[in-house]
Design a protein around this motif. Structure first.
Motif, PDB file in Angstrom:
ATOM      1  N   GLU A  42       0.842  -1.192   0.000  1.00 31.05           N
ATOM      2  CA  GLU A  42       0.000   0.000   0.000  1.00 31.05           C
ATOM      3  C   GLU A  42       0.881   1.247   0.000  1.00 31.05           C
ATOM      4  OE1 GLU A  42      -3.174   0.098   2.826  1.00 31.05           O
ATOM      5  OE2 GLU A  42      -3.581  -2.052   2.650  1.00 31.05           O
ATOM      6  N   VAL A  43       0.536   2.177  -0.881  1.00 27.57           N
ATOM      7  CA  VAL A  43       1.288   3.421  -1.016  1.00 27.57           C
ATOM      8  C   VAL A  43       0.354   4.581  -0.682  1.00 27.57           C
ATOM      9  CG1 VAL A  43       2.447   4.970  -2.646  1.00 27.57           C
ATOM     10  CG2 VAL A  43       2.895   2.503  -2.718  1.00 27.57           C
ATOM     11  N   GLY A  44       0.760   5.394   0.291  1.00 29.68           N
ATOM     12  CA  GLY A  44      -0.034   6.546   0.684  1.00 29.68           C
ATOM     13  C   GLY A  44       0.204   7.724  -0.246  1.00 29.68           C
ATOM     14  N   ILE A  45      -0.870   8.282  -0.781  1.00 28.25           N
ATOM     15  CA  ILE A  45      -0.795   9.440  -1.672  1.00 28.25           C
ATOM     16  C   ILE A  45      -1.128  10.677  -0.847  1.00 28.25           C
ATOM     17  CG2 ILE A  45      -1.745  10.532  -3.732  1.00 28.25           C
ATOM     18  CD1 ILE A  45      -2.379   7.723  -4.784  1.00 28.25           C
ATOM     19  N   ILE A 105       0.766   0.977   5.453  1.00 34.07           N
ATOM     20  CA  ILE A 105       1.352   1.834   4.424  1.00 34.07           C
ATOM     21  C   ILE A 105       2.853   1.593   4.376  1.00 34.07           C
ATOM     22  CG2 ILE A 105       1.698   4.206   3.650  1.00 34.07           C
ATOM     23  CD1 ILE A 105      -1.191   3.295   3.501  1.00 34.07           C
ATOM     24  N   ARG A 106       3.379   1.316   3.171  1.00 37.18           N
ATOM     25  CA  ARG A 106       4.806   1.016   3.035  1.00 37.18           C
ATOM     26  C   ARG A 106       5.595   2.139   2.358  1.00 37.18           C
ATOM     27  NH1 ARG A 106       5.650  -4.380   4.008  1.00 37.18           N
ATOM     28  NH2 ARG A 106       7.802  -3.635   4.319  1.00 37.18           N
ATOM     29  N   ALA A 107       4.900   3.091   1.736  1.00 31.91           N
ATOM     30  CA  ALA A 107       5.588   4.191   1.064  1.00 31.91           C
ATOM     31  C   ALA A 107       4.654   5.394   0.993  1.00 31.91           C
ATOM     32  CB  ALA A 107       6.023   3.796  -0.347  1.00 31.91           C
ATOM     33  N   LEU A 108       5.254   6.592   0.901  1.00 38.94           N
ATOM     34  CA  LEU A 108       4.489   7.824   0.753  1.00 38.94           C
ATOM     35  C   LEU A 108       4.910   8.497  -0.545  1.00 38.94           C
ATOM     36  CD1 LEU A 108       4.589   7.304   3.956  1.00 38.94           C
ATOM     37  CD2 LEU A 108       4.039   9.730   4.142  1.00 38.94           C
ATOM     38  N   PRO A 133      10.100   3.321   9.712  1.00 37.78           N
ATOM     39  CA  PRO A 133      10.772   3.736   8.472  1.00 37.78           C
ATOM     40  C   PRO A 133      10.033   3.250   7.232  1.00 37.78           C
ATOM     41  CG  PRO A 133      11.982   1.964   9.561  1.00 37.78           C
ATOM     42  CD  PRO A 133      10.922   2.401  10.517  1.00 37.78           C
ATOM     43  N   LYS A 134       9.801   4.177   6.310  1.00 37.97           N
ATOM     44  CA  LYS A 134       9.103   3.865   5.059  1.00 37.97           C
ATOM     45  C   LYS A 134       9.729   4.656   3.927  1.00 37.97           C
ATOM     46  CE  LYS A 134       4.861   3.250   7.673  1.00 37.97           C
ATOM     47  NZ  LYS A 134       3.408   3.401   7.763  1.00 37.97           N
TER      48      LYS A 134
END
Length: 346
Positions: A42-45, A105-108, A133-134
């Motif tokens: 999952e990537v946070g936008i 969430i794994r990335a922003l 950490p992401k």
């Protein structure tokens, strides 16, 4: 990028942030690598800076994240607006804090840059970010977040595409190799267009300011943004670092002024190496007798006596490289290369 807003000392004090002496930056934090990304993550936008005025721009980012093989999760205030900003400082910071706190969430991925990232730096929850950490990636105004979070937590962040950049195949390949495959890449300027069938290179030429090789932690980003956080605890200590800079739409006298500011603040002192990327639309124009960008770089950088070159394919250009902020790299100022010394993800 014509940004003049600076975070005031009173605002930082009221947020409980201690100030550092100008030019010294934040204390050195040991590098913390984020976990590598994999398909289905999952990537946070998020929208930490400028407002997204057209909702279909956000739809494009959602489509891009899905096409990359990830699951998009849109932050609550991604389409908020406070003037030219994507919501108030509190709203934008709350979205980032919530994304870092969410274990799914794994990335922003920011939608865009423009202006506003520096305004939320005092309101981020650095203890939560340090504990979770992401991957955080972006460029231009997002440089403030990349540098501020690295300075406060040691998290390796990534200077690379944000949401509405054109997701070219070569750009996607670099991102996948760094963030998913965990490769340690060597970056050199690409051959573009007609240059692929010419005896000489027309685009992407490099200018060696001082020959040699150097190794150090990679620190840098947009020159205008960096000059705006000098003297704050959100600029990492650059002692022993490889500093890289880029910008867009700045006449030479403004580039000169900002580099002078970095010089007077001590940011250039103790560098191991220096790389200047692209400065798109930064020519002298019709100004008679203007210094050129090359003149300005020679004036400020050559006296440092460190390996340095200009013209790296970094900035408001395509394809965008995915570069690790805070990771050791080695540069060769004659060959025009940046070599990662180790993977940037776990």
């Amino acid at each position: 990028m014509r940004r003049r807003q600076l975070m005031g000392g009173l605002a930082m004090a009221s947020a409980g942030v201690s100030l550092h002496r100008p030019g010294l930056g934040a204390q050195v934090q040991p590098p913390r690598l984020p976990p590598r990304l994999k398909a289905g993550d999952e990537v946070g936008i998020v929208s930490p800076a400028g407002a997204t005025f057209e909702p279909d721009r956000l739809d494009l980012v959602v489509d891009a994240v899905s096409a990359l093989g990830f699951v998009p999760r849109v932050a609550p205030h991604a389409l908020a607006r406070y003037g030219y900003l994507a919501g108030t400082d509190a709203e934008r910071a709350a979205d980032l804090n919530a994304m870092f706190a969410n274990p799914a969430i794994r990335a922003l991925l920011p939608v865009r840059g423009d202006w506003g990232s520096a305004r939320i730096l005092p309101y981020l929850d650095y203890a939560t970010i340090r504990a979770n950490p992401k991957v955080l990636i972006g460029f231009s105004d997002i440089s403030a977040l990349l540098l501020g979070i690295h300075a406060q937590t040691g998290l390796v962040t990534f200077h690379g595409p944000h949401g509405i950049t054109p997701w070219r195949g070569d750009q996607v390949e670099l991102l996948r190799r760094v963030l998913m495959a965990g490769e340690a890449l060597t970056y050199r300027n690409p051959l573009l267009g007609a240059d692929q069938d010419r005896l000489m290179r027309d685009q992407g030429r490099i200018l060696t300011l001082t020959a040699g090789q150097a190794t150090g932690s990679l620190i840098g980003g947009n020159l205008s943004v960096i000059s705006g956080i000098v003297g704050s605890p959100y600029l990492p200590d650059t002692t022993g670092a490889i500093l890289f800079l880029e910008d867009v739409g700045e006449p030479p006298y403004r580039v000169d002024r900002m580099l002078t500011q970095l010089k007077l603040a001590g940011v250039l002192d103790g560098l191991a190496g220096f790389v200047f990327g692209q400065c798109t639309a930064c020519g002298p124009g019709a100004g008679y007798g203007s210094l050129t960008l090359a003149d300005i770089l020679r004036d400020h950088i050559q006296p440092l006596g460190i390996p340095a070159y200009a013209g790296a394919w970094i900035g408001h250009v395509e394809p965008l490289w995915t570069l690790p902020i805070g990771l050791p790299v080695r540069i060769d100022a004659s060959a025009g290369t940046i070599e990662m010394r180790s993977p940037a993800v776990l």
